[in-house]
Design a protein around this motif. Structure first.
Motif, short mmCIF file in Angstrom:
data_model
loop_
_atom_site.label_atom_id
_atom_site.label_comp_id
_atom_site.label_asym_id
_atom_site.label_seq_id
_atom_site.Cartn_x
_atom_site.Cartn_y
_atom_site.Cartn_z
N GLU A 115 -3.85 -50.13 12.44
CA GLU A 115 -4.35 -48.79 12.78
C GLU A 115 -4.82 -48.05 11.52
N VAL A 116 -4.05 -48.16 10.44
CA VAL A 116 -4.44 -47.51 9.18
C VAL A 116 -5.77 -48.10 8.69
N LEU A 117 -5.92 -49.42 8.76
CA LEU A 117 -7.17 -50.06 8.35
C LEU A 117 -8.36 -49.56 9.18
N LYS A 118 -8.17 -49.44 10.49
CA LYS A 118 -9.25 -48.96 11.36
C LYS A 118 -9.67 -47.55 10.97
N VAL A 119 -8.70 -46.69 10.69
CA VAL A 119 -9.00 -45.32 10.29
C VAL A 119 -9.74 -45.31 8.96
N LEU A 120 -9.28 -46.10 8.00
CA LEU A 120 -9.93 -46.16 6.69
C LEU A 120 -11.35 -46.70 6.78
N GLU A 121 -11.59 -47.66 7.68
CA GLU A 121 -12.95 -48.18 7.86
C GLU A 121 -13.90 -47.09 8.32
N GLU A 122 -13.40 -46.19 9.15
CA GLU A 122 -14.23 -45.09 9.65
C GLU A 122 -14.43 -44.00 8.61
N ASN A 123 -13.35 -43.68 7.85
CA ASN A 123 -13.43 -42.60 6.87
C ASN A 123 -12.33 -42.77 5.83
N ALA A 124 -12.67 -43.36 4.70
CA ALA A 124 -11.69 -43.62 3.65
C ALA A 124 -11.37 -42.38 2.82
N ARG A 125 -11.99 -41.26 3.14
CA ARG A 125 -11.74 -40.03 2.39
C ARG A 125 -10.66 -39.16 3.01
N LEU A 126 -10.10 -39.57 4.13
CA LEU A 126 -9.04 -38.79 4.76
C LEU A 126 -7.79 -38.79 3.88
N SER A 127 -7.03 -37.72 3.95
CA SER A 127 -5.78 -37.65 3.20
C SER A 127 -4.74 -38.52 3.88
N TYR A 128 -3.65 -38.80 3.14
CA TYR A 128 -2.56 -39.58 3.72
C TYR A 128 -1.99 -38.87 4.95
N GLY A 129 -1.88 -37.55 4.87
CA GLY A 129 -1.35 -36.78 6.00
C GLY A 129 -2.24 -36.88 7.23
#
Length: 190
Positions: free
Chosen positions: A7-21
Motif C-alpha cells: 500500500e505504501v508503494l502504491k501511494v508513493l508511485e502516485e505521489n512521492a512528495r506526500l509526508s509520512y503522516g
C-alpha cells in the motif's frame, strides 16, 4: 511482502512528495509497529505529536527506509513534459534480435546495452525480436548514429528495427495535453 508495504508503494508511485503522516493516513498505518522518531521528511510535515498519528509517521518512515535498503524502491523521479518545457529531444524504440549466449542467455548483451548513456530502458520481450530498448538523443541523426555505430556492431546483435516516437499521449500513468484538449474530440474521416 506485507500488505502495508504494498500500500505504501502504491501511494508513493502516485505521489512521492506526500509526508509520512499523509501516507500513514491514506494507508491506515497506526503507531506502534515501528520505533524511532516521528517526522515528516518525505513531505515536510512537522512531527512531534504524541500518540497514533506520530507513531503512524514513524511506522511509514521505517517501511520506506526498509524498502530503500532492500532496493525495492529504486529511485524517486518526476514525469516531465519536456516538449511543453521547450526542450527538444528525440526518443526511439529499438527492437533488437540477438544471439543468446549458451550459458548466460540474453543477460550479457542486455547489460552491455544498458550501460550506454543514451539508453533509457532495456527489456526482454516475446515475439520476433528479443530486446526492446528506449533510446534518447538530441536529433534523429544522433539516434540513428547510436544504433549504427554502437548497437549494430555488437557481436550478439543480428538485426535491429528502429521506431522513432512521434508524440507521447500517456507516460507513467500521466496523460499529456489534458489541460488544453479536455472535451475535444478527434476528427475522423472515412
Amino acid at each position: 511482502m506485507k500488505e502495508e508495504e504494498k500500500e505504501v508503494l502504491k501511494v508513493l508511485e502516485e505521489n512521492a512528495r506526500l509526508s509520512y503522516g499523509e501516507i500513514a493516513r491514506l494507508v491506515g498505518v497506526a503507531g506502534g509497529e515501528a520505533g524511532g522518531e516521528a517526522g515528516g521528511e518525505a513531505g515536510g510535515e512537522a512531527g512531534g505529536e504524541v500518540g497514533g498519528e506520530a507513531g503512524g509517521e514513524a511506522a511509514v518512515k521505517k517501511i520506506i527506509s526498509e524498502l530503500e535498503k532492500k532496493k525495492i524502491i529504486k529511485k524517486y523521479t518526476v514525469v516531465a513534459d519536456w516538449e511543453k518545457a521547450g526542450v527538444e529531444s528525440v526518443q526511439a524504440l529499438i527492437d533488437i534480435k540477438v544471439s543468446p549466449e549458451r550459458e548466460t542467455g540474453y543477460d550479457p548483451v542486455a547489460e552491455r546495452i544498458s550501460r550506454f548513456p543514451e539508453v533509457r530502458s532495456v527489456r526482454l520481450v516475446s515475439g520476433e525480436y528479443d530486446l526492446s530498448v528506449l533510446v534518447e538523443g538530441k536529433t534523429m541523426r544522433e539516434v540513428a548514429y547510436f544504433v549504427a555505430e554502437k548497437i549494430a556492431p555488437l557481436e550478439q546483435v543480428r538485426n535491429t528495427l528502429t521506431h522513432f516516437l512521434l508524440k507521447t499521449y500517456k507516460e507513467d500513468g500521466e496523460i499529456y495535453g489534458e489541460e488544453e484538449g479536455e472535451g475535444k474530440r478527434l476528427a475522423v474521416t472515412l
